[in-house]
Scaffold this motif. Structure first.
Motif, PDB file in Angstrom:
ATOM      1  N   ARG A  75       0.374  -1.223   0.423  1.00 29.25           N
ATOM      2  CA  ARG A  75       0.099  -0.094   0.313  1.00 29.25           C
ATOM      3  C   ARG A  75       1.403   1.174  -0.161  1.00 29.25           C
ATOM      4  O   ARG A  75       1.651   1.368   0.299  1.00 29.25           O
ATOM      5  N   ARG A  76       0.394   1.660  -0.506  1.00 29.92           N
ATOM      6  CA  ARG A  76       1.317   3.230  -0.709  1.00 29.92           C
ATOM      7  C   ARG A  76       0.691   4.260   0.813  1.00 29.92           C
ATOM      8  O   ARG A  76      -0.289   4.216   1.050  1.00 29.92           O
ATOM      9  N   CYS A  77       1.722   5.047   0.804  1.00 28.01           N
ATOM     10  CA  CYS A  77       1.443   6.182   2.415  1.00 28.01           C
ATOM     11  C   CYS A  77       2.621   7.334   1.810  1.00 28.01           C
ATOM     12  O   CYS A  77       3.564   7.433   1.904  1.00 28.01           O
ATOM     13  N   PRO A  78       1.848   8.607   2.325  1.00 26.08           N
ATOM     14  CA  PRO A  78       2.415   9.902   2.652  1.00 26.08           C
ATOM     15  C   PRO A  78       3.986   9.364   3.374  1.00 26.08           C
ATOM     16  O   PRO A  78       4.227   9.023   3.992  1.00 26.08           O
ATOM     17  N   THR A  79       5.275  10.217   2.834  1.00 29.03           N
ATOM     18  CA  THR A  79       6.155  10.382   3.929  1.00 29.03           C
ATOM     19  C   THR A  79       5.907  10.913   5.091  1.00 29.03           C
ATOM     20  O   THR A  79       5.002  12.183   4.930  1.00 29.03           O
ATOM     21  N   TYR A  80       6.554  10.818   5.856  1.00 33.73           N
ATOM     22  CA  TYR A  80       6.963  11.498   7.368  1.00 33.73           C
ATOM     23  C   TYR A  80       6.679  13.940   6.552  1.00 33.73           C
ATOM     24  O   TYR A  80       6.104  14.184   7.248  1.00 33.73           O
ATOM     25  N   ALA A  81       8.007  13.968   5.845  1.00 33.00           N
ATOM     26  CA  ALA A  81       7.559  14.570   5.942  1.00 33.00           C
ATOM     27  C   ALA A  81       7.090  15.671   5.112  1.00 33.00           C
ATOM     28  O   ALA A  81       6.125  16.607   5.908  1.00 33.00           O
ATOM     29  N   HIS A  82       6.067  15.148   4.116  1.00 34.45           N
ATOM     30  CA  HIS A  82       4.511  15.591   3.532  1.00 34.45           C
ATOM     31  C   HIS A  82       4.043  15.379   4.263  1.00 34.45           C
ATOM     32  O   HIS A  82       2.862  16.560   3.884  1.00 34.45           O
ATOM     33  N   ARG A  83       3.717  14.873   5.409  1.00 31.67           N
ATOM     34  CA  ARG A  83       2.716  14.641   6.749  1.00 31.67           C
ATOM     35  C   ARG A  83       2.264  16.113   7.059  1.00 31.67           C
ATOM     36  O   ARG A  83       1.307  16.215   7.567  1.00 31.67           O
ATOM     37  N   TYR A 116      17.320   5.343  17.849  1.00 37.21           N
ATOM     38  CA  TYR A 116      16.272   6.248  16.878  1.00 37.21           C
ATOM     39  C   TYR A 116      15.550   6.834  17.764  1.00 37.21           C
ATOM     40  O   TYR A 116      15.272   7.918  17.849  1.00 37.21           O
ATOM     41  N   LEU A 117      15.269   6.672  19.077  1.00 39.89           N
ATOM     42  CA  LEU A 117      14.908   7.208  20.595  1.00 39.89           C
ATOM     43  C   LEU A 117      15.237   8.472  19.957  1.00 39.89           C
ATOM     44  O   LEU A 117      14.744   9.641  20.444  1.00 39.89           O
ATOM     45  N   LEU A 118      16.923   8.753  20.780  1.00 45.75           N
ATOM     46  CA  LEU A 118      17.390  10.001  20.942  1.00 45.75           C
ATOM     47  C   LEU A 118      16.643  11.117  19.692  1.00 45.75           C
ATOM     48  O   LEU A 118      16.853  11.905  19.376  1.00 45.75           O
ATOM     49  N   GLY A 119      16.867  10.489  18.189  1.00 49.89           N
ATOM     50  CA  GLY A 119      16.762  10.700  16.638  1.00 49.89           C
ATOM     51  C   GLY A 119      15.202  11.743  17.401  1.00 49.89           C
ATOM     52  O   GLY A 119      14.629  12.473  15.492  1.00 49.89           O
ATOM     53  N   GLY A 120      14.440  11.476  17.859  1.00 47.74           N
ATOM     54  CA  GLY A 120      12.830  11.919  17.855  1.00 47.74           C
ATOM     55  C   GLY A 120      11.669  10.819  17.590  1.00 47.74           C
ATOM     56  O   GLY A 120      11.049  11.442  18.098  1.00 47.74           O
ATOM     57  N   GLY A 121      12.060   9.998  17.929  1.00 49.62           N
ATOM     58  CA  GLY A 121      10.916   8.379  17.773  1.00 49.62           C
ATOM     59  C   GLY A 121      10.450   9.129  16.470  1.00 49.62           C
ATOM     60  O   GLY A 121      10.965   9.434  15.685  1.00 49.62           O
ATOM     61  N   ILE A 122       8.846   8.300  16.472  1.00 51.14           N
ATOM     62  CA  ILE A 122       8.109   8.438  15.208  1.00 51.14           C
ATOM     63  C   ILE A 122       7.919   9.639  14.850  1.00 51.14           C
ATOM     64  O   ILE A 122       6.689  10.231  15.554  1.00 51.14           O
ATOM     65  N   SER A 123       8.506  10.720  14.341  1.00 54.90           N
ATOM     66  CA  SER A 123       8.890  12.124  13.639  1.00 54.90           C
ATOM     67  C   SER A 123       9.443  12.008  12.654  1.00 54.90           C
ATOM     68  O   SER A 123       9.727  11.413  11.934  1.00 54.90           O
ATOM     69  N   GLY A 124       8.799  13.666  11.444  1.00 51.30           N
ATOM     70  CA  GLY A 124       9.460  13.632  10.727  1.00 51.30           C
ATOM     71  C   GLY A 124      10.502  13.976  10.703  1.00 51.30           C
ATOM     72  O   GLY A 124      11.219  14.722  10.233  1.00 51.30           O
ATOM     73  N   ARG A 125      11.348  14.769  12.030  1.00 51.65           N
ATOM     74  CA  ARG A 125      12.149  15.126  12.100  1.00 51.65           C
ATOM     75  C   ARG A 125      13.587  14.279  12.560  1.00 51.65           C
ATOM     76  O   ARG A 125      14.832  14.394  12.482  1.00 51.65           O
ATOM     77  N   ASN A 126      13.316  13.037  12.478  1.00 54.48           N
ATOM     78  CA  ASN A 126      14.202  12.206  13.428  1.00 54.48           C
ATOM     79  C   ASN A 126      14.412  11.333  12.159  1.00 54.48           C
ATOM     80  O   ASN A 126      14.347  11.064  10.566  1.00 54.48           O
ATOM     81  N   ARG A 127      16.193  11.618  11.664  1.00 55.37           N
ATOM     82  CA  ARG A 127      16.461  10.851  10.481  1.00 55.37           C
ATOM     83  C   ARG A 127      16.723  10.319  10.127  1.00 55.37           C
ATOM     84  O   ARG A 127      16.648   9.205   8.717  1.00 55.37           O
ATOM     85  N   PHE A 128      16.262   8.858  11.183  1.00 55.72           N
ATOM     86  CA  PHE A 128      15.934   7.533  10.315  1.00 55.72           C
ATOM     87  C   PHE A 128      14.895   7.780   9.778  1.00 55.72           C
ATOM     88  O   PHE A 128      14.845   6.377   8.732  1.00 55.72           O
ATOM     89  N   GLU A 129      14.236   8.082  10.145  1.00 59.42           N
ATOM     90  CA  GLU A 129      12.296   7.919   9.003  1.00 59.42           C
ATOM     91  C   GLU A 129      12.508   9.147   8.291  1.00 59.42           C
ATOM     92  O   GLU A 129      12.652   8.803   7.079  1.00 59.42           O
ATOM     93  N   ARG A 130      13.602  10.096   8.139  1.00 56.16           N
ATOM     94  CA  ARG A 130      14.070  10.844   6.853  1.00 56.16           C
ATOM     95  C   ARG A 130      14.565   9.842   5.875  1.00 56.16           C
ATOM     96  O   ARG A 130      14.371  10.164   4.322  1.00 56.16           O
ATOM     97  N   ALA A 131      15.152   9.308   6.543  1.00 59.33           N
ATOM     98  CA  ALA A 131      16.176   8.270   5.388  1.00 59.33           C
ATOM     99  C   ALA A 131      15.115   7.053   4.298  1.00 59.33           C
ATOM    100  O   ALA A 131      16.008   6.425   3.259  1.00 59.33           O
TER     101      ALA A 131
END
Length: 149
Positions: A75-83, A116-131
């Motif tokens: 399924r398709r989903c929006p990116t964190y930055a888009h959201r 991951y948690l130090l990077g901001g957890g589940i959010s668009g600020r997290n470098r792991f999520e952006r990557a």
């Protein structure tokens, strides 16, 4: 890279992240009591628990295991930055995003969750999520160090 060396690297990564995978196996197994299904996804390099019966929807990865509420990772989903309204990007395939997390876990092993948690957890600020979003958009760049701040 020779096939034997690639297989060795995949095996070492899976072993390195085995404690994280165990968390996913435990969570996924609880879901199976309420109807979740499990299968191995060669493309995602993970055991995938689909139709997980609790939570707001979406997916979460632990090592080489992915737990998600839907029927398919296609399924398709929006990116964190888009959201977050920071930019306009096309929707990405959920499985591609989660595969990036599998690769991140295999590289960092037991260090992944604290970082991951130090990077901001589940959010668009997290470098792991952006990557992971970038990887899902382009097929390249799953490592967060490649991101500008």
């Amino acid at each position: 890279m020779p096939a034997w060396l690639r297989a060795l690297a995949w095996g070492a990564g899976a072993l390195w992240t085995a404690p994280n995978t165990a968390i996913g196996l435990l969570i996924g197994s609880f879901g199976m009591l309420r109807g979740a299904r499990v299968h191995f996804s060669r493309s995602e390099h993970a055991l995938v628990f689909s139709r997980w019966p609790w939570g707001p929807g979406g997916a979460i990865t632990f090592g080489n295991s992915i737990v998600h509420t839907g029927d398919s990772l296609d399924r398709r989903c929006p990116t964190y930055a888009h959201r977050a309204g920071r930019c306009v990007e096309p929707a990405v395939r959920l499985g591609d995003h989660e595969r990036a997390h599998v690769l991140q876990y295999m590289a960092l092993g037991p260090l992944f969750l604290p970082l991951y948690l130090l990077g901001g957890g589940i959010s668009g600020r997290n470098r792991f999520e952006r990557a992971a979003d970038r990887y899902a958009l382009t097929g390249r760049g799953w490592w967060p160090a490649q991101l500008p701040d």
